[in-house]
Design a protein around this motif. Structure first.
Motif, PDB file in Angstrom:
ATOM      1  N   VAL A 161      17.360 -33.807 -56.430  1.00  0.00           N
ATOM      2  CA  VAL A 161      17.078 -33.760 -54.991  1.00  0.00           C
ATOM      3  C   VAL A 161      18.322 -33.274 -54.257  1.00  0.00           C
ATOM      4  O   VAL A 161      19.393 -33.881 -54.332  1.00  0.00           O
ATOM      5  N   GLU A 162      18.163 -32.153 -53.524  1.00  0.00           N
ATOM      6  CA  GLU A 162      19.265 -31.604 -52.747  1.00  0.00           C
ATOM      7  C   GLU A 162      19.344 -32.255 -51.368  1.00  0.00           C
ATOM      8  O   GLU A 162      20.430 -32.537 -50.865  1.00  0.00           O
ATOM      9  N   SER A 163      18.193 -32.483 -50.745  1.00  0.00           N
ATOM     10  CA  SER A 163      18.202 -33.070 -49.403  1.00  0.00           C
ATOM     11  C   SER A 163      16.837 -33.667 -49.094  1.00  0.00           C
ATOM     12  O   SER A 163      15.821 -33.288 -49.689  1.00  0.00           O
ATOM     13  N   VAL A 164      16.827 -34.610 -48.190  1.00  0.00           N
ATOM     14  CA  VAL A 164      15.602 -35.193 -47.632  1.00  0.00           C
ATOM     15  C   VAL A 164      15.748 -35.118 -46.119  1.00  0.00           C
ATOM     16  O   VAL A 164      16.690 -35.672 -45.558  1.00  0.00           O
ATOM     17  N   GLU A 165      14.816 -34.429 -45.502  1.00  0.00           N
ATOM     18  CA  GLU A 165      14.951 -34.160 -44.065  1.00  0.00           C
ATOM     19  C   GLU A 165      13.686 -34.567 -43.341  1.00  0.00           C
ATOM     20  O   GLU A 165      12.580 -34.208 -43.740  1.00  0.00           O
ATOM     21  N   ASN A 166      13.858 -35.327 -42.269  1.00  0.00           N
ATOM     22  CA  ASN A 166      12.737 -35.670 -41.400  1.00  0.00           C
ATOM     23  C   ASN A 166      12.710 -34.663 -40.261  1.00  0.00           C
ATOM     24  O   ASN A 166      13.597 -34.649 -39.410  1.00  0.00           O
ATOM     25  N   GLN A 167      11.687 -33.804 -40.253  1.00  0.00           N
ATOM     26  CA  GLN A 167      11.646 -32.736 -39.261  1.00  0.00           C
ATOM     27  C   GLN A 167      11.508 -33.268 -37.844  1.00  0.00           C
ATOM     28  O   GLN A 167      12.017 -32.669 -36.900  1.00  0.00           O
ATOM     29  N   ALA A 168      10.813 -34.384 -37.698  1.00  0.00           N
ATOM     30  CA  ALA A 168      10.656 -34.940 -36.356  1.00  0.00           C
ATOM     31  C   ALA A 168      12.018 -35.346 -35.787  1.00  0.00           C
ATOM     32  O   ALA A 168      12.288 -35.160 -34.599  1.00  0.00           O
TER      33      ALA A 168
END
Length: 820
Positions: A32-39
């Protein structure tokens, strides 16, 4: 590879949290490179309406807009420079304090040319969601003022970005990731089946393959009377959530299936094609304008899709502008093909084109999805754009991808370090898509699924005149079985969890160490330490240089040219580390450095092999000190370094000779080669050739040396005894001999040293003189001879006898005459 949780749910039933999913991905090798919450990324942006737009009183290209953006922002004045800002337009509004990801800035309230501005009206690029545009984003009229933009656009998702290793092309799709997670026990994989569409009549376009080695199989289908339009919200949101820009329904369908199941496709505007045949062929110097707006010059190494009018697509990489679909497109032809991965990679690399299609084809796509992928695209296009689909046309044949691999259960422990039950092993393989072909108590043989190119991959052996076809085939099969078993072990271990592998120390070495290897390592270590003690700073450089630099220091060879260099200036194996040292001095000199003393230990390459070299450089001026002015470093400085190194490595100066046989990159009159015997060259010292100094961009004198550590004999370890220290004073006598100019001083020194090894302990050259009263073909060599009596003082007659022997041997060996 990016995907969202909602997209993952289309293929996987799961109840796991985001933390559990990311932990599982890391555990099974999908990092996993990143986890992003778009909101969260788009927080602050809200929907708004321009109540009135009027010209700015102090700027011709600006407008002053009254904006309504919901509760708290019923009427806000905003200065905007977008040409499409107008009264009644629905827009995206960023109030003060909002971070703008596309511009890397935070909005502040202020004044622009004398008018107050309480926020910003944004384009999609400024939101980080689109490309450069001339104006702000235009939204439909039926919006709720003040609604968060992320909620309106369906971007309130969690996006996971994972890193995919080159062998895992099967994980470059949401379905492939779901399959791995299901095998790891994080849910139930939903079956994916493409609905078969019955064709209505023949296709007016057919396929032709000219080079089956580059494209073994291709299928296609004509769809008539489509209506291209913007994609529905669900499809646009899917693409935007992973960073793809929606285009039109026809294009969005191909991008969706690329990400969803990993099947690259291409659509042509059928009315823009010439003739009734599309050919998979090779280029021959054509200019091709691609969809990215760039024009590329093609070669006979590039696979293209061509009709009677010319190139319409760079196969597997990018489509052409001439046959691209638009809002006016009525008839489309869909392509679904298999391409040879290496050719796709080389073409993309040569032309510098990076596309999602190329990224997947060069890593290997699932051959079994060629036809289902076409069916899935047909169904989606019919649902979104209408039309009538023709019968499927094809050329070539699907390659034989079926193969098996065998796993012996005991190897999981002996090779993989995991003790597992046989049933558990087989169950894991079945969850990954393998099917059992045969099984007994000790092993299992499985059919490898079509999407796993890296499992039991076919082995290609170079043809050998000593092997017949049957022997070579058996050898290849044996290698494939071993590699296939290791591939299966890797699959079991990663699904079980890479973090579950228990580390085991290497077995203790109980054999006899290679003394010669150990001696060389110790010698290299001592040489490094001595270089540091001599004031040299160690550097570490690339083993690659440019072809032009290699040519300056040696003749270049195709054997030493890299087929796939990481950069243009790193395309050739270096002949010597001296190149790196000279480049380092050039950089330091350009920044005003007064001097440099550098060394590097590393490989040097030639067509005959590789050697471990220790190279040193002294450049600039020596340091100023009382009683001595600064001067340029010269060949005597680096000769002293080289001789000190040899002495430290157990090769005394008396054991070596110096000759003039140096490489051409040394100064022909200010350099020398250090030899051990007539054939073994240990190293070189001297000044770098002035022409090469200029070619490398430097100035002044560069004094360098090079020592071949592989050629230095291992130091003999002897039992040390207390040295015998003479109690008598040594006697020093100077001799000046007239010899021919062609005579090497080394020959004279060698002969004088051998006169009496019990008494003569040192012979050194202190003067070389030419001209004056000497004939033109003569020179004078001045020698200092040290005579060391051991037990009794020498009488004058004994000293004179030694001197006479010295004169006689000099006359006999080199024709020397004692200078009066």
């Amino acid at each position: 590879m990016k995907f969202t949780l909602s997209w993952l749910r289309e293929h996987l039933d799961f109840t796991a949290s985001i933390e559990e999913i990311t932990a599982a991905l890391n555990r099974i090798g999908l990092e996993v490179e990143s986890v992003e919450n778009q909101a969260e990324k788009l927080s602050g942006f809200r929907l708004a309406k321009i109540l009135e737009a009027r010209p700015h009183p102090n700027a011709d290209r600006l407008q002053v807009c009254d904006v309504a953006a919901g509760p708290g922002y019923e009427k806000v004045q905003v200065v905007c420079g977008a040409p499409n800002a107008r009264t009644g337009l629905h827009v995206v509004f960023a109030p003060p304090g909002t971070y703008i990801p596309g511009s890397d800035m935070t909005i502040k309230a202020g004044q622009i040319r004398g008018e107050a501005s309480g926020g910003m009206l944004c384009s999609l690029r400024e939101l980080g969601l689109g490309e450069e545009s001339d104006g702000i984003a235009e939204l439909p009229e039926a919006v709720v003022l003040g609604q968060p933009y992320a909620e309106f656009a369906g971007l309130n998702e969690t996006v996971i970005d994972i890193s995919i290793t080159p062998n895992r092309g099967d994980a470059l799709s949401v379905y492939g990731i779901a399959r791995d997670l299901a095998a790891a026990g994080l849910g139930h994989l939903k079956a994916w089946l493409a609905e078969v569409v019955d064709g209505q009549g023949p296709s007016t376009i057919k396929w032709k393959i000219d080079h089956a080695d580059a494209c073994p199989y291709v299928v296609g289908r004509l769809i008539r009377n489509v209506r291209n339009r913007p994609s529905p919200a669900w499809l646009q949101n899917r693409l935007k959530s992973v960073g793809l820009r929606p285009n039109s329904a026809l294009v969005d369908v191909t991008n969706f299936l690329l990400m969803d199941i990993g099947r690259p496709l291409h659509v042509f505007d059928a009315e823009k094609l010439s003739g009734d045949t599309l050919s998979m062929t090779l280029g021959h110097g054509e200019s091709f304008k691609a969809l990215d707006g760039n024009t590329y010059l093609l070669s006979d190494q590039d696979l293209i899709v061509a009709d009677e009018g010319g190139v319409q697509s760079l196969a597997g990489i990018i489509g052409g502008a001439a046959s691209s679909v638009s809002n006016e497109t009525q008839h489309v032809f869909i392509e679904s093909a298999l391409f040879e991965p290496v050719r796709i990679a080389l073409t993309g690399r040569r032309l510098g084109i990076h596309t999602d299609g190329r990224y997947r084809f060069e890593r290997g796509v699932d051959p079994a999805l060629v036809l289902p992928g076409l069916e899935a695209a047909t169904k989606l296009i019919l649902d979104l754009c209408g039309g009538e689909a023709s019968e499927i046309v094809s050329a070539g044949r699907l390659p034989e991808w079926q193969r098996t691999a065998r796993l012996r259960f005991e190897k999981l422990d002996s090779f993989g370090g995991a003790k597992l039950q046989a049933d558990e092993v087989v169950e894991t393989l079945e969850h990954l898509g393998f099917t059992v072909a045969a099984r007994d108590a000790a092993s299992v043989t499985v059919h490898v699924p079509s999407w796993r190119h890296d499992i039991a991959a076919p082995i290609k052996l170079d043809p050998s005149p000593t092997l017949d076809d049957n022997v070579a085939e058996r050898a290849a099969q044996s290698v494939k079985l071993v590699e296939g078993e290791r591939d299966l072990i890797e699959e079991i271990l990663r699904i079980r969890g890479l973090d579950e592998i228990v580390p085991r120390p290497l077995p203790e070495f109980t054999g006899k160490a290679d003394q010669s290897v150990m001696a060389k390592r110790m010698a290299s270590r001592r040489a490094r330490h001595l270089c540091a003690a001599l004031g040299l700073t160690e550097t570490i450089g690339f083993s690659f240089v440019s072809t032009e630099e290699a040519a300056l220091f040696n003749e270049t060879s195709e054997k030493l040219s890299l087929l796939n260099p990481i950069a243009v200036d790193l395309s050739h194996m270096r002949p010597t580390p001296l190149i790196n040292l000279v480049k380092a001095w050039h950089r330091n000199e350009a920044r005003g450095a007064a001097r440099a003393a550098l060394f590097e230990v590393g490989p040097g390459f030639s067509p005959s092999g590789q050697a471990t070299l220790l190279a040193g450089l002294r450049a600039g001026e020596t340091a100023r000190r009382p009683g001595a002015r600064a001067r340029e470093y010269n060949l005597w400085d680096v000769k002293s370094d080289l001789m000190a190194l040899l002495d430290e490595m157990g090769v005394p100066s008396e054991a070596v000779t110096v000759s003039r046989k140096v490489p051409p990159y040394f100064h022909p009159g200010k350099s020398g080669a250090v030899q051990l015997g007539p054939k073994t060259v240990l190293g070189y010292f001297g000044e770098l050739h002035p022409q090469i100094v200029r070619e490398m961009g430097c100035s002044g004198t560069l004094a360098v040396f090079s020592l071949n550590l592989d050629a230095v004999p291992a130091r003999k370890v002897k039992k040390r005894q207390a040295p015998e220290i003479p109690s008598l004073q040594p006697i020093h006598r100077d001799f000046a001999f007239i010899v021919d100019k062609k005579v090497d001083a080394q020959d004279l020194l060698k002969s004088v040293r051998g006169v009496d090894r019990n008494l003569i302990t040192a012979v050194s050259l202190f003067d070389v003189f030419e001209g004056g009263n000497l004939p033109d073909d003569k020179k004078s060599l001045g020698l200092e001879v040290t005579i060391q009596p051991l037990h009794t003082a020498l009488k004058l007659a004994e000293i004179d006898a030694v001197a006479e022997k010295i004169v006689n041997i000099a006359t006999k060996t080199v024709g020397a005459e004692l200078r009066q």
